[in-house]
Write a protein that holds these residues in place. Structure first.
Motif, short mmCIF file in Angstrom:
data_model
loop_
_atom_site.label_atom_id
_atom_site.label_comp_id
_atom_site.label_asym_id
_atom_site.label_seq_id
_atom_site.Cartn_x
_atom_site.Cartn_y
_atom_site.Cartn_z
N UNK A 67 0.84 -1.20 0.00
CA UNK A 67 0.00 0.00 0.00
C UNK A 67 0.87 1.25 0.00
N UNK A 68 1.89 1.27 0.84
CA UNK A 68 2.80 2.43 0.90
C UNK A 68 3.43 2.67 -0.47
N UNK A 69 3.84 1.61 -1.13
CA UNK A 69 4.44 1.73 -2.46
C UNK A 69 3.45 2.32 -3.46
N UNK A 70 2.20 1.87 -3.39
CA UNK A 70 1.17 2.40 -4.30
C UNK A 70 0.91 3.88 -4.02
N UNK A 71 0.87 4.26 -2.75
CA UNK A 71 0.68 5.68 -2.41
C UNK A 71 1.87 6.51 -2.89
N UNK A 72 3.06 5.98 -2.76
CA UNK A 72 4.25 6.70 -3.24
C UNK A 72 4.20 6.89 -4.75
N UNK A 73 3.67 5.92 -5.47
CA UNK A 73 3.61 6.02 -6.94
C UNK A 73 2.70 7.15 -7.40
N UNK A 74 1.71 7.50 -6.59
CA UNK A 74 0.82 8.61 -6.94
C UNK A 74 1.15 9.85 -6.12
N UNK A 75 2.33 9.87 -5.54
CA UNK A 75 2.84 11.01 -4.77
C UNK A 75 1.93 11.36 -3.59
N UNK A 76 1.43 10.33 -2.91
CA UNK A 76 0.58 10.55 -1.74
C UNK A 76 1.09 9.84 -0.50
#
Length: 91
Positions: free
Chosen positions: A2-11
């Protein structure tokens, strides 16, 4: 994941915030992160970039579709998106 996915969208920096503390565009990017977190085979999205500025919209489109397509399909998709965007801007 989840953290990785949030990082991918700059969130990633807003991971501990509640939805009411996020703008509409930020909420939309979190929704995209939720959609890609499990590395799905298919993503069904209705206007996934509707509340995003052009920079974030391009990033989301590249992230959402760019990683799911083979390189030749990705090039065709990116060309199509550019052509559609160009037509919308011109007309």
């Amino acid at each position: 994941m989840v953290k990785s996915a949030l990082d991918k969208v700059d969130m990633g920096h807003r991971a501990s915030h509640f939805p009411s503390q996020l703008s509409g565009g930020q909420q939309q990017r979190v929704a995209v992160a939720q959609a890609i977190a499990g590395n799905p085979s298919i993503i069904l999205a209705d206007e996934p970039t509707g509340n995003l500025d052009s920079t974030n919209a391009a990033a989301v489109m590249a992230l959402t579709f760019g990683n799911l397509l083979r390189s030749e399909e990705r090039n065709a998709w990116q060309s199509l998106v550019r052509d559609i965007s160009y037509e919308i801007i011109i007309h």
